[in-house]
Design an enzyme around this catalytic site. Structure first.
Site, PDB file in Angstrom:
ATOM      1  N   TYR A 176       2.600  12.336  -5.416  1.00 21.91           N
ATOM      2  CA  TYR A 176       2.522  10.968  -4.894  1.00 21.91           C
ATOM      3  C   TYR A 176       3.529  10.063  -5.601  1.00 21.91           C
ATOM      4  O   TYR A 176       4.236   9.279  -4.955  1.00 21.91           O
ATOM      5  CB  TYR A 176       1.106  10.432  -5.083  1.00 21.91           C
ATOM      6  CG  TYR A 176       0.894   9.033  -4.565  1.00 21.91           C
ATOM      7  CD1 TYR A 176       0.840   8.780  -3.199  1.00 21.91           C
ATOM      8  CD2 TYR A 176       0.730   7.960  -5.448  1.00 21.91           C
ATOM      9  CE1 TYR A 176       0.639   7.491  -2.719  1.00 21.91           C
ATOM     10  CE2 TYR A 176       0.519   6.671  -4.969  1.00 21.91           C
ATOM     11  CZ  TYR A 176       0.478   6.444  -3.605  1.00 21.91           C
ATOM     12  OH  TYR A 176       0.285   5.170  -3.136  1.00 21.91           O
ATOM     13  N   SER A 213       3.644   1.886  -5.866  1.00 26.57           N
ATOM     14  CA  SER A 213       2.589   2.142  -6.844  1.00 26.57           C
ATOM     15  C   SER A 213       3.203   2.194  -8.230  1.00 26.57           C
ATOM     16  O   SER A 213       4.397   2.504  -8.384  1.00 26.57           O
ATOM     17  CB  SER A 213       1.899   3.484  -6.535  1.00 26.57           C
ATOM     18  OG  SER A 213       1.050   3.876  -7.587  1.00 26.57           O
TER      19      SER A 213
END
Length: 238
Positions: free
Chosen positions: A159, A146
Site C-alpha cells: 500500500y 497516506s
C-alpha cells in the site's frame, strides 16, 4: 442549504464516493454549492449518498463504474464533456489497502490490483479528464495519500509504495500544469480517520478514537476555497 455556496456553479467528480472520505467529501462539496458526480462500483451505496445530498438541498449524479476499466473511464469523461463541457474539481479518493504483509510475502496478483487501482486508475482519470480541467476557469485536482507513502512502515510495503507512486504522479502533474495558472493539485493526507480501510488495518482500534471522515471532507473544501499553491501536501489534523 446550510453552508455557504462558495463552490456554486462548480462541477466536481469524486471517486470512491460510496462511503468514508469519498462520501463525506462529496457531501461537503454539495453543501458548498457544487454539483457532484459520484463514482464508485456499487450503485446502491451511491444512491444513498445521492439521497443525502438531495435532502440537504444539493445536487448530484451517480456514475457506477469500475475504475480499473480504462474504457469506462474514457466513456465517462466523454459523457461529462458532452453534457457539461468542463470539470472544475477532480477528487482522486478511491483506493485499495491490500494485505499487510512483509515485502517478501506480497502476493503478486494482489499487488498488481493495488497498483492498478491506487496508481494506474488515477493516471487514467487524469488523462481522460485533463482536457475538461483545462476548460475550467480554475480547476482543482485532489489526491488522497497516506503517511506510509513517504514514511515506510513494516508490513505496509504494498500500500505504501502505491501511495508513494501516486504522490510522485501528482507532483509531476502539478509541475507540468503550473504554467497554465488555472490548474492546482492538492496532495491530501487525511491522517487517522474513521473509515472501513482504517478498520481493516487496525481491527482492535476504538473507532471513536479517530476523527470522522466529515472532518476530512470539510478540510478539503476549505483547501479548495483558499489560495493554496499547486503541488503542496497537506495533512488533516483532528
Amino acid at each position: 442549504m446550510t453552508d455557504s455556496n462558495s463552490l456554486s456553479g462548480k462541477l466536481a467528480l469524486v471517486t470512491g464516493a460510496s462511503r468514508g472520505i469519498g462520501a463525506a467529501t462529496a457531501e461537503e462539496l454539495a453543501k458548498a454549492g457544487a454539483h457532484v458526480i459520484l463514482v464508485a462500483r456499487t450503485a446502491s451505496a451511491l444512491e444513498d449518498v445521492e439521497e443525502r445530498i438531495h435532502e440537504m438541498g444539493g445536487t448530484a449524479t451517480i456514475a457506477p463504474l469500475d475504475l480499473t476499466d480504462g474504457t469506462s473511464v474514457t466513456k465517462l469523461a466523454a459523457a461529462i464533456g458532452e453534457r457539461w463541457g468542463k470539470l472544475d474539481i477532480l477528487v482522486l479518493n478511491a483506493g485499495m489497502l491490500g494485505s499487510l504483509t512483509p515485502v517478501q510475502d506480497i502476493d503478486p496478483k494482489e499487488y498488481a490490483r493495488v497498483l492498478t487501482l491506487n496508481v494506474g486508475a488515477n493516471q487514467a482519470l487524469l488523462a481522460a479528464f485533463h482536457p475538461l480541467l483545462t476548460k475550467a476557469e480554475r480547476a482543482d485536482v485532489v489526491g488522497i495519500t497516506s503517511t506510509v507513502g513517504h514514511q515506510p512502515r513494516a508490513f505496509w510495503g504494498a500500500y505504501g509504495s502505491s501511495k508513494a507512486a501516486l504522490e510522485n504522479l501528482l507532483g509531476a502533474y502539478a509541475d507540468e500544469t503550473e504554467h497554465t495558472g488555472t490548474i492546482r493539485v492538492h496532495i491530501v493526507n487525511p491522517g487517522p480517520t474513521r473509515t472501513r480501510m482504517r478498520e481493516l488495518a487496525y481491527p482492535g482500534e476504538e473507532p471513536e478514537s479517530v476523527k470522522p471522515p466529515e472532518v476530512v471532507g470539510k478540510a478539503i473544501v476549505e483547501r479548495l476555497t483558499s489560495d493554496a499553491p499547486t503541488g503542496e501536501k497537506m495533512r488533516v489534523e483532528a
